[in-house]
Design a protein around this motif. Structure first.
Motif, PDB file in Angstrom:
ATOM      1  N   SER A   1      34.638  31.834  44.719  1.00 38.71           N
ATOM      2  CA  SER A   1      35.135  32.680  45.829  1.00 38.71           C
ATOM      3  C   SER A   1      35.079  34.305  45.591  1.00 38.71           C
ATOM      4  CB  SER A   1      36.250  32.216  46.597  1.00 38.71           C
ATOM      5  OG  SER A   1      35.597  31.313  47.041  1.00 38.71           O
ATOM      6  N   ASP A   2      35.741  35.430  45.764  1.00 33.82           N
ATOM      7  CA  ASP A   2      35.895  36.150  45.228  1.00 33.82           C
ATOM      8  C   ASP A   2      37.554  36.587  45.173  1.00 33.82           C
ATOM      9  OD1 ASP A   2      36.203  39.225  45.007  1.00 33.82           O
ATOM     10  OD2 ASP A   2      34.564  40.000  46.078  1.00 33.82           O
TER      11      ASP A   2
ATOM     12  N   ARG B   1      38.433  39.004  44.315  1.00 32.25           N
ATOM     13  CA  ARG B   1      39.600  39.998  45.263  1.00 32.25           C
ATOM     14  C   ARG B   1      40.215  40.132  46.018  1.00 32.25           C
ATOM     15  NH1 ARG B   1      34.123  43.152  42.530  1.00 32.25           N
ATOM     16  NH2 ARG B   1      33.321  41.636  44.067  1.00 32.25           N
ATOM     17  N   GLN B   2      39.632  39.343  46.635  1.00 32.22           N
ATOM     18  CA  GLN B   2      39.934  39.187  48.347  1.00 32.22           C
ATOM     19  C   GLN B   2      40.891  38.742  48.261  1.00 32.22           C
ATOM     20  OE1 GLN B   2      38.272  41.202  50.220  1.00 32.22           O
ATOM     21  NE2 GLN B   2      37.308  42.060  48.650  1.00 32.22           N
TER      22      GLN B   2
ATOM     23  N   ASN C   1      43.261  36.685  45.868  1.00 35.93           N
ATOM     24  CA  ASN C   1      43.655  38.078  44.680  1.00 35.93           C
ATOM     25  C   ASN C   1      45.220  38.070  44.003  1.00 35.93           C
ATOM     26  OD1 ASN C   1      45.119  38.664  47.618  1.00 35.93           O
ATOM     27  ND2 ASN C   1      44.970  40.834  47.169  1.00 35.93           N
TER      28      ASN C   1
ATOM     29  N   ARG D   1      32.400  40.038  37.801  1.00 30.68           N
ATOM     30  CA  ARG D   1      31.720  39.174  38.374  1.00 30.68           C
ATOM     31  C   ARG D   1      30.128  38.816  37.603  1.00 30.68           C
ATOM     32  NH1 ARG D   1      30.543  40.479  44.854  1.00 30.68           N
ATOM     33  NH2 ARG D   1      27.568  39.133  44.446  1.00 30.68           N
TER      34      ARG D   1
ATOM     35  N   GLU E   1      26.835  36.778  38.366  1.00 29.03           N
ATOM     36  CA  GLU E   1      25.157  35.835  40.116  1.00 29.03           C
ATOM     37  C   GLU E   1      25.589  34.845  39.333  1.00 29.03           C
ATOM     38  OE1 GLU E   1      24.158  37.376  42.456  1.00 29.03           O
ATOM     39  OE2 GLU E   1      25.538  39.140  41.639  1.00 29.03           O
TER      40      GLU E   1
END
Length: 50
Positions: free
Chosen positions: A5-6, A8-9, A13, A22, A24
């Motif tokens: 998962s990101d 930064r979100q 976060n 990040r 790939e």
């Protein structure tokens, strides 16, 4: 911390005080470094067992 998962979100976060890198998934899956591929495999296994 590694996550699919990101980070930064929200809500993840709050776990990161600094910059988030990040990458790939293909970069990890096709890496020449066996340790990177093993970390990726472990991350995938944990995601499917959650």
């Amino acid at each position: 911390m590694l996550s699919l998962s990101d980070l930064r979100q929200r809500p993840l976060n709050v776990l990161c005080a600094g910059d988030v890198e990040r990458h790939e998934t293909t970069e990890w899956a096709n890496s020449d470094d066996i340790d990177v591929r093993n970390r990726f495999a472990d991350l995938l296994q944990r995601a499917f067992h959650a």
